[in-house]
Design a protein around this motif. Structure first.
Motif, PDB file in Angstrom:
ATOM      1  N   ASP A 104      -2.975  24.186  60.119  1.00 55.20           N
ATOM      2  CA  ASP A 104      -3.398  25.161  61.124  1.00 55.20           C
ATOM      3  C   ASP A 104      -2.672  24.842  62.428  1.00 55.20           C
ATOM      4  O   ASP A 104      -1.786  23.981  62.463  1.00 55.20           O
ATOM      5  CB  ASP A 104      -4.917  25.097  61.301  1.00 55.20           C
ATOM      6  N   ARG A 105      -3.024  25.515  63.491  1.00 51.93           N
ATOM      7  CA  ARG A 105      -2.356  25.250  64.781  1.00 51.93           C
ATOM      8  C   ARG A 105      -2.466  23.766  65.130  1.00 51.93           C
ATOM      9  O   ARG A 105      -1.574  23.189  65.737  1.00 51.93           O
ATOM     10  CB  ARG A 105      -2.971  26.124  65.880  1.00 51.93           C
ATOM     11  N   ILE A 106      -3.601  23.183  64.748  1.00 51.92           N
ATOM     12  CA  ILE A 106      -3.771  21.733  64.782  1.00 51.92           C
ATOM     13  C   ILE A 106      -4.137  21.315  63.358  1.00 51.92           C
ATOM     14  O   ILE A 106      -5.017  21.916  62.742  1.00 51.92           O
ATOM     15  CB  ILE A 106      -4.877  21.320  65.766  1.00 51.92           C
ATOM     16  N   SER A 107      -3.459  20.297  62.823  1.00 54.17           N
ATOM     17  CA  SER A 107      -3.713  19.887  61.444  1.00 54.17           C
ATOM     18  C   SER A 107      -5.186  19.519  61.255  1.00 54.17           C
ATOM     19  O   SER A 107      -5.786  18.840  62.086  1.00 54.17           O
ATOM     20  CB  SER A 107      -2.825  18.696  61.072  1.00 54.17           C
ATOM     21  N   VAL A 108      -5.755  19.973  60.134  1.00 52.18           N
ATOM     22  CA  VAL A 108      -7.164  19.743  59.839  1.00 52.18           C
ATOM     23  C   VAL A 108      -7.253  18.990  58.510  1.00 52.18           C
ATOM     24  O   VAL A 108      -6.746  19.461  57.486  1.00 52.18           O
ATOM     25  CB  VAL A 108      -7.935  21.077  59.741  1.00 52.18           C
ATOM     26  N   ARG A 109      -7.878  17.799  58.533  1.00 49.65           N
ATOM     27  CA  ARG A 109      -8.069  17.040  57.310  1.00 49.65           C
ATOM     28  C   ARG A 109      -9.086  17.754  56.407  1.00 49.65           C
ATOM     29  O   ARG A 109     -10.127  18.226  56.872  1.00 49.65           O
ATOM     30  CB  ARG A 109      -8.563  15.630  57.615  1.00 49.65           C
ATOM     31  N   VAL A 110      -8.763  17.812  55.123  1.00 48.61           N
ATOM     32  CA  VAL A 110      -9.656  18.431  54.145  1.00 48.61           C
ATOM     33  C   VAL A 110     -10.177  17.323  53.234  1.00 48.61           C
ATOM     34  O   VAL A 110      -9.389  16.640  52.566  1.00 48.61           O
ATOM     35  CB  VAL A 110      -8.912  19.502  53.320  1.00 48.61           C
ATOM     36  N   HIS A 111     -11.490  17.127  53.206  1.00 51.68           N
ATOM     37  CA  HIS A 111     -12.097  16.058  52.420  1.00 51.68           C
ATOM     38  C   HIS A 111     -12.567  16.612  51.077  1.00 51.68           C
ATOM     39  O   HIS A 111     -13.365  17.564  51.029  1.00 51.68           O
ATOM     40  CB  HIS A 111     -13.265  15.444  53.182  1.00 51.68           C
ATOM     41  N   LEU A 112     -12.067  16.021  49.996  1.00 55.88           N
ATOM     42  CA  LEU A 112     -12.383  16.485  48.654  1.00 55.88           C
ATOM     43  C   LEU A 112     -13.059  15.365  47.871  1.00 55.88           C
ATOM     44  O   LEU A 112     -12.730  14.187  48.030  1.00 55.88           O
ATOM     45  CB  LEU A 112     -11.114  16.923  47.928  1.00 55.88           C
ATOM     46  N   SER A 113     -14.001  15.746  47.008  1.00 58.01           N
ATOM     47  CA  SER A 113     -14.675  14.764  46.168  1.00 58.01           C
ATOM     48  C   SER A 113     -13.762  14.291  45.043  1.00 58.01           C
ATOM     49  O   SER A 113     -13.861  13.149  44.579  1.00 58.01           O
ATOM     50  CB  SER A 113     -15.963  15.354  45.589  1.00 58.01           C
ATOM     51  N   SER A 114     -12.865  15.195  44.606  1.00 51.45           N
ATOM     52  CA  SER A 114     -11.901  14.834  43.564  1.00 51.45           C
ATOM     53  C   SER A 114     -10.645  15.684  43.754  1.00 51.45           C
ATOM     54  O   SER A 114     -10.726  16.809  44.261  1.00 51.45           O
ATOM     55  CB  SER A 114     -12.502  15.074  42.174  1.00 51.45           C
ATOM     56  N   PRO A 115      -9.479  15.180  43.352  1.00 43.51           N
ATOM     57  CA  PRO A 115      -8.238  15.938  43.553  1.00 43.51           C
ATOM     58  C   PRO A 115      -8.229  17.204  42.700  1.00 43.51           C
ATOM     59  O   PRO A 115      -8.562  17.162  41.511  1.00 43.51           O
ATOM     60  CB  PRO A 115      -7.149  14.960  43.084  1.00 43.51           C
ATOM     61  N   PRO A 116      -7.844  18.326  43.269  1.00 46.02           N
ATOM     62  CA  PRO A 116      -7.759  19.560  42.479  1.00 46.02           C
ATOM     63  C   PRO A 116      -6.535  19.536  41.565  1.00 46.02           C
ATOM     64  O   PRO A 116      -5.491  18.994  41.919  1.00 46.02           O
ATOM     65  CB  PRO A 116      -7.640  20.654  43.546  1.00 46.02           C
TER      66      PRO A 116
END
Length: 547
Positions: free
Chosen positions: A471-483
């Motif tokens: 995004d305009r500022i990088s946003v960390r995405v937290h996942l329970s398991s890798p897709p």
């Protein structure tokens, strides 16, 4: 008198000079009749005296006297014509607003039937009769009744406008080609009229077609609006149901929580009450023994005291209360456990909602293939255009304007400028990748920045375990398991780009409030293979709608 005799009489009573009914009729020696004033002025303007009709010459100017018989006949004719005019006027309609009135009528002006371009006047049925019956007036040009007849006369030559100058695109009279438009091209008004009328019919047909298209567009918009409203109603009903269920779930968990607390309280209260009851019973027994001891101690009977002493010396049997405690139930964690259970229920409901939402957007599946003209030379594309991966050997490809020269990227061949579309990409086995959509006009040469302001809406995996939304500022995405499979959905008009873990039916990230003004292409970057550690391809998959 018959209609035929009426027509003959009207023609006989017409002066050949003024073309009107006789006034003071006189007869020449050759037997022709004229208005006295007309023939007098005619001979005043000529040196030779001759009859205007038969051209017979007279040696001297004849002496003319009013023909009394003819004058009486003319008077009778005028009276009959006036009576007929009055009778016809009563049958004809008066001119309504917007209609052309008769220029001859006095008093109530009747509706005109024709206009004369020679007389520059309009006539009702009665006053039109001379133009239909008298030979001199029959030559006049009659048209449908129109106002402003002076506009139909040439302002230069005072003649009717009868021709059309194709050179100047204007109406002209018969003298204009001779005097003012000598080298121009002319056609009769009727010929140009027919041509222009055909053009107007063609234009009208085109207009009618445009009207029809717009009516169909209105129907289409109304149908779309109905679909939108129906979808909104369904979504609202579903939302109400979901939030009602959530509310009921919260209320149910609250009720269970309160019951658990009350049960614990009741247990503690029952234990305390039982202890108190036993203690009070022992107190009662002790008070009773104390009373007996006190009574015996006041006794003066030696024998009685000694006999009773052994039975009262010891205290009555009682429980050892030293170690007895009321242990309050543990309330710690009760709220946490209740909330955890609620959260578990909400998570299950959320998962079901996401599954429904995923199935819904999967209906907008687009058949996406990779565009080889945009692929970086270090990338390999499968023959069906569904797979891409990086190799260590650069291909010799033309550096066309569409191709990414530095970044390991490729665009989808398909573009989208309206509506919604969805596609899925397998990312299983990869340690780095970048996926999303890009504007058609994005920079292709040199280094690029993948941000919305640069025309990119993407999510990537870097360093094997860090997911970020660019995004305009990088946003960390937290996942329970890798897709293992990623779904990308775009709603062009809504300005939405969302990313989904297909197998988990989970929403990873959404770009909202986007403003799209040009075509969008699917965007793919498999990243460098790192000596085989990231060699797995990105694979565009067919959507499995049974998820």
């Amino acid at each position: 008198m018959s209609a035929a005799s009426n027509l003959r009489s009207a023609d006989q009573f017409l002066c050949s000079i003024c073309l009107d009914v006789f006034t003071d009729p006189v007869s020449t020696p050759c037997g022709h009749n004229y208005c006295k004033t007309c023939i007098t002025h005619y001979w005043d303007d000529n040196v030779l005296y001759k009859c205007p009709v038969c051209q017979k010459m007279f040696g001297r100017r004849p002496d003319l006297e009013v023909n009394t018989l003819l004058r009486e006949m003319v008077s009778e004719f005028r009276r009959e014509a006036q009576q007929k005019s009055s009778s016809s006027s009563s049958e004809q309609q008066a001119a309504e607003p917007g209609e052309v009135p008769c220029d001859v009528c006095t008093g109530t002006r009747l509706k005109a039937l024709k206009s004369c371009l020679v007389c520059l006047a309009s006539y009702c049925e009665t006053h039109l009769e001379p133009h239909l019956t008298m030979s001199g007036l029959k030559r006049h040009q009659l048209v449908e009744p129109v106002e402003n007849l002076e506009d139909r006369i040439c302002t230069k030559h005072d003649k009717p406008l009868e021709l059309f100058c194709k050179t100047d695109q204007t109406c002209v009279c018969m003298l204009c080609p001779v005097l003012d438009h000598k080298t121009h091209e002319f056609v009769p008004l009727r010929e140009e009229y027919e041509g222009k009328k055909a053009d107007l019919q063609k234009t009208d047909a085109e207009i009618q077609q445009m009207i029809q298209k717009r009516r169909l567009k209105i129907q289409e918009i109304r149908a779309s609006l109905k679909i939108s409203n129906d979808a909104a109603d369904r979504e609202k009903a579903e939302g109400v149901q979901v939030f009602t269920d959530l509310k009921e779930s919260v209320e149910r968990r609250l009720k269970e929580f309160m019951k658990e607390m009350k049960d614990k309280q009741k247990t503690a209260e029952k234990q305390a009450e039982d202890f108190i009851k036993d203690l009070e019973q022992e107190i009662c027994e002790l008070k009773k023994r104390s009373s007996e001891v006190e009574q015996l101690s006041r006794s003066e009977d030696h024998l009685h005291l000694l006999q009773r002493f052994s039975s009262l010396e010891d205290a009555p049997p009682t429980k050892n209360w030293t170690e007895v405690r009321v242990h309050p139930p543990s309330y710690e964690g009760t709220v946490v456990r209740a909330v955890e259970q609620l959260e578990k229920n909400l998570t299950e409901k959320m998962k079901k909602l996401l599954e429904v939402e995923l199935r819904r957007i999967q209906k907008f599946e687009a058949d996406v293939t990779l565009d080889p003209d945009t692929a970086n030379p270090w990338l390999i594309l499968s023959e069906d255009g569904k797979q891409v991966y990086h190799v260590d050997v650069r291909k010799n490809l033309p550096n066309n304007p569409e191709r990414f020269s530095t970044c390991l990227c490729v665009l989808g061949k398909q573009s989208f400028s309206s509506g919604r579309f969805y596609f899925e990409v397998q990312v299983k086995g990869k340690t780095e990748w970048n996926l999303g959509v890009a504007r058609e006009s994005v920079k292709r040469k040199g280094s690029i920045t993948r941000r919305p302001q640069d025309g990119y809406w993407t999510v990537w995996l870097i360093k094997g375990n860090e997911y970020e939304a660019n995004d305009r500022i990088s946003v960390r995405v937290h996942l329970s398991s890798p897709p293992e499979k990623l779904g990308v959905f775009v709603d062009y008009e809504e300005g939405l780009v969302s990313f989904h873990d297909v197998d988990a039916a989970a929403l990873l990230y959404s770009f909202t409030g986007c403003s799209f003004r040009e075509k969008l292409h699917p965007f793919f970057s498999p990243f460098i293979n790192h000596v085989g550690k990231n060699s797995a391809p990105l694979i565009i998959c067919a959507v499995n709608k049974t998820v």
